[in-house]
Design a protein around this motif. Structure first.
Motif, short mmCIF file in Angstrom:
data_model
loop_
_atom_site.label_atom_id
_atom_site.label_comp_id
_atom_site.label_asym_id
_atom_site.label_seq_id
_atom_site.Cartn_x
_atom_site.Cartn_y
_atom_site.Cartn_z
N ARG A 73 -4.25 9.23 7.71
CA ARG A 73 -5.20 9.11 6.60
C ARG A 73 -6.54 9.75 6.98
O ARG A 73 -7.58 9.09 7.11
CB ARG A 73 -5.40 7.64 6.22
CG ARG A 73 -4.16 7.00 5.65
CD ARG A 73 -4.46 5.61 5.12
NE ARG A 73 -3.26 4.91 4.71
CZ ARG A 73 -2.68 5.03 3.51
NH1 ARG A 73 -3.21 5.84 2.61
NH2 ARG A 73 -1.59 4.36 3.22
N THR A 74 -6.50 11.05 7.17
CA THR A 74 -7.75 11.79 7.38
C THR A 74 -8.49 11.91 6.05
O THR A 74 -7.90 11.73 4.97
CB THR A 74 -7.45 13.19 7.94
OG1 THR A 74 -6.46 13.83 7.11
CG2 THR A 74 -6.91 13.10 9.36
N ARG A 75 -9.76 12.25 6.10
CA ARG A 75 -10.59 12.17 4.90
C ARG A 75 -10.23 13.20 3.84
O ARG A 75 -10.49 12.99 2.66
CB ARG A 75 -12.06 12.30 5.29
CG ARG A 75 -12.53 11.12 6.13
CD ARG A 75 -14.03 11.08 6.29
NE ARG A 75 -14.46 9.82 6.86
CZ ARG A 75 -15.72 9.40 6.91
NH1 ARG A 75 -16.68 10.19 6.43
NH2 ARG A 75 -16.03 8.26 7.44
N VAL A 129 -11.29 8.39 -2.63
CA VAL A 129 -12.31 7.52 -2.03
C VAL A 129 -13.61 8.31 -1.94
O VAL A 129 -13.64 9.44 -1.47
CB VAL A 129 -11.87 7.06 -0.63
CG1 VAL A 129 -12.92 6.15 -0.01
CG2 VAL A 129 -10.52 6.33 -0.73
N ARG A 165 -7.34 13.73 2.89
CA ARG A 165 -6.23 13.15 2.13
C ARG A 165 -6.66 11.93 1.33
O ARG A 165 -5.82 11.27 0.71
CB ARG A 165 -5.08 12.77 3.07
CG ARG A 165 -4.53 13.96 3.86
CD ARG A 165 -3.33 13.56 4.71
NE ARG A 165 -2.18 13.21 3.89
CZ ARG A 165 -1.61 12.01 3.86
NH1 ARG A 165 -2.09 11.02 4.61
NH2 ARG A 165 -0.56 11.79 3.10
N LEU A 166 -7.94 11.61 1.37
CA LEU A 166 -8.46 10.44 0.64
C LEU A 166 -9.42 10.90 -0.45
O LEU A 166 -10.57 10.46 -0.52
CB LEU A 166 -9.16 9.48 1.61
CG LEU A 166 -8.30 8.93 2.76
CD1 LEU A 166 -9.14 8.06 3.68
CD2 LEU A 166 -7.12 8.13 2.22
N ARG A 167 -8.97 11.80 -1.30
CA ARG A 167 -9.82 12.36 -2.35
C ARG A 167 -10.29 11.30 -3.34
O ARG A 167 -11.33 11.45 -3.98
CB ARG A 167 -9.06 13.46 -3.10
CG ARG A 167 -8.63 14.63 -2.22
CD ARG A 167 -9.82 15.44 -1.74
NE ARG A 167 -9.40 16.64 -1.02
CZ ARG A 167 -10.24 17.48 -0.46
NH1 ARG A 167 -11.55 17.26 -0.54
NH2 ARG A 167 -9.80 18.54 0.19
N THR A 208 0.85 -1.18 0.00
CA THR A 208 0.00 0.00 0.00
C THR A 208 0.89 1.24 0.00
O THR A 208 2.09 1.14 0.27
CB THR A 208 -0.92 0.01 1.24
OG1 THR A 208 -1.82 1.10 1.14
CG2 THR A 208 -0.10 0.12 2.51
N SER A 209 0.32 2.35 -0.33
CA SER A 209 1.13 3.58 -0.34
C SER A 209 1.61 3.89 1.07
O SER A 209 0.83 3.92 2.02
CB SER A 209 0.29 4.74 -0.88
OG SER A 209 -0.87 4.92 -0.10
N PRO A 255 -16.81 13.25 3.27
CA PRO A 255 -15.57 13.83 3.76
C PRO A 255 -15.69 14.51 5.11
O PRO A 255 -14.70 15.00 5.64
CB PRO A 255 -15.22 14.85 2.67
CG PRO A 255 -16.54 15.28 2.15
CD PRO A 255 -17.44 14.07 2.23
#
Length: 564
Positions: A436-438, A444, A440-442, A286-287, A448
């Motif tokens: 991994r806050t939301r 997904v 930073r999960l564009r 994973t990243s 948000p």
């Protein structure tokens, strides 16, 4: 150990050539080495080596009074005394076995004085007939029947005297420049099989040629096997970091001390360690939350303090360079000075295209030092400062070769010694803004918004201080700890703690920050992944428990330190 391996690598260089003088190397395996030593032989040997009679009596009392039982299906049966051997696992046994091998070494030295014995090429000057480390022994001679016969005679005599016999089925002979007839004659007399390259000696592969990346597979497989044993243990980031540092990198360091590792092998090692650190597995990729080059920086520069493989490899080579300059008393360095440095010094000689990869790597490190310092005198002064300075030589060498990062001001707060490692790790990620806050999960699609207030986008800044729910938790904690200073961001909270001394109150405040950050992130993850939530009072109570746990664990040590 490393000197033996280094010398074997040099001696093997000519084995891959068709036009070379005949030579052979015998890799011998002793049958049940520790269990076969005869007690009468051991007692007589210790007396002949000059140990006091009373000391010999005490040693033999320890050896001969050992009793044994047999485990059958997990149940212990029987109770009987031994008749020979020294116990494996006994701290005394390795020293006694080394004494036995000293007798073997002296027998082989006697064989070299026989008229029919001829030394292995490039071994006569130092009188090298064998290289041994515990029961791993390599015998060296010219590749002719008469020389090998002299060695086999001493092997037979040693077995009859000590009880340590050779196992022909597990022993091998490696030839270089020997004819087919000569090979067959030696193999028939010895009963050994002809070996092939690469072969394993002291746990590492050795070959006349540069090792291919695929031939480092024992190291990679060892790392993978270790990780496989940890899968399913529910380890935290901090737990996986410690296993990476102490176990995985511990295995790698042994190889770094011996070989100049190819870049592709280093990339494979890093891949295994990186995947394990961030996923707990080697197959799931994973990243990474933080780049590996940043992780390998010291904690004072924002990293995790893992060592950079390339810099560590060069620091070991730098140590070899310094030992060669000092002409340290070892068989390998004496050999180097005779064959590589007979017409110059380590600072002026150049590597030949036929030189071993190890020698080329040492010369490469020397060239780096010369390039940095300008001349040999300045380079020697630098190396001497590493040797005479505070701390080990390798630490100074690593500091010289490693990549240098930007110093950070928050290291003392994040890595407070009183904080639990798993708390400090999450605080480290939060300070770097890498959780991994939301926001930073564009990529997904989920909502948000913050899992606590459900009104604003979840980010590091909002989650830990700006959220209404988090603010209420901070009010409770600050009131309980009697903290009046305003803290609106993680950076401002750290700024107010980094200049405080290591008093009991200051250290507990730093620990409180890491505990709170961890609990907020833990509660957020429970709501996201488990669909469970707790009241602020329950989280605050959890904070108090963790706070008191840290306090009571370190309070006594703190007061004792102050009294001392």
């Amino acid at each position: 150990m490393s000197d033996n391996i280094n010398l074997v690598q040099e001696l093997l260089r000519q084995y891959g050539r068709k036009r070379s003088s005949p030579r052979c190397l015998l890799k011998v395996d002793f049958k049940k080495a520790f269990d076969s030593v005869q007690w009468d032989f051991l007692a007589n040997l210790l007396r002949q080596l000059g140990f006091p009679a009373h000391f010999v009596l005490l040693v033999m009392e320890c050896v001969s009074t050992a009793s044994y039982s047999v485990a059958v299906n997990g149940d212990i049966h029987g109770f009987f005394l031994g008749k020979s051997g020294v116990r494996q696992g006994d701290p005394l046994s390795p020293y006694l076995f080394i004494c036995c091998m000293e007798y073997f070494s002296r027998l082989l030295k006697l064989s070299s004085q026989h008229d029919n014995f001829r030394f292995h090429p490039r071994c006569e000057v130092q009188g090298i007939t064998h290289l041994a480390f515990a029961d791993d022994a390599l015998l060296l001679s010219r590749g002719d029947s008469s020389s090998v016969h002299c060695l086999l005679q001493q092997i037979t005599l040693f077995g009859k005297t000590s009880g340590l016999y050779i196992n022909p089925q597990k022993s091998s002979i490696f030839f270089g420049g020997a004819g087919t007839t000569q090979k067959q004659s030696i193999l028939t007399e010895s009963g050994f099989r002809e070996g092939s390259f690469p072969f394993t000696y002291l746990g590492v592969p050795l070959s006349p040629h540069r090792l291919l990346a695929s031939q480092f597979s024992p190291l990679l497989q060892d790392l993978k096997s270790s990780v496989q044993g940890w899968i399913g243990k529910h380890l935290t980031y901090a737990g996986r970091l410690e296993l990476t540092r102490s176990v995985l990198f511990g295995k790698v360091q042994f190889w770094l001390n011996i070989f100049p590792l190819p870049d592709v092998v280093m990339r494979n090692i890093i891949s295994i360690c990186r995947n394990f650190l961030w996923t707990g597995d080697i197959h799931r990729s994973t990243s990474a939350l933080v780049a590996w080059k940043s992780i390998c920086l010291p904690k004072s520069e924002g990293g995790l303090g893992l060592f950079d493989l390339r810099a560590r490899n060069r620091s070991f080579l730098g140590k070899q360079l310094w030992n060669i300059h000092l002409k340290m008393d070892s068989v390998w360095i004496r050999w180097i000075h005779h064959f590589y440095l007979s017409s110059g010094t380590i600072w002026s000689i150049q590597a030949h295209h036929t030189s071993s990869p190890l020698w080329k790597a040492i010369i490469s490190v020397r060239d780096l030092l010369l390039q940095h310092c300008g001349d040999s005198e300045s380079s020697i002064t630098l190396l001497n400062s590493w040797s005479a300075g505070v701390g080990p030589f390798l630490s100074h060498a690593y500091e010289f070769f490693r990549p240098i990062g930007q110093a950070v001001s928050w290291g003392r707060v994040v890595w407070e010694q009183w904080s639990l490692p798993k708390h400090s790790f999450i605080l480290w990620l939060a300070v770097l803004g890498k959780l991994r806050t939301r926001d930073r999960l564009r990529f997904v699609p989920p909502d948000p918004n913050c899992m606590f207030c459900r009104r604003e986008e979840e980010s590091h800044g909002h989650l830990f201080f700006a959220c209404e729910w988090t603010c209420r938790l901070w009010v409770l904690i600050k009131s309980w700890l009697r903290i009046e200073r305003v803290m609106q961001t993680l950076a401002s909270a750290i700024r107010g703690l980094r200049f405080q001394r290591n008093s009991l109150v200051a250290r507990m405040k730093r620990a409180a920050l890491s505990i709170t950050t961890y609990l907020i992130w833990e509660e957020r993850n429970k709501r996201v992944f488990d669909g469970r939530s707790r009241e602020i009072s329950a989280v605050f109570r959890r904070f108090q428990i963790l706070f008191y746990t840290v306090f009571h664990f370190h309070e006594k040590d703190h007061f004792l330190l102050n009294m001392g």
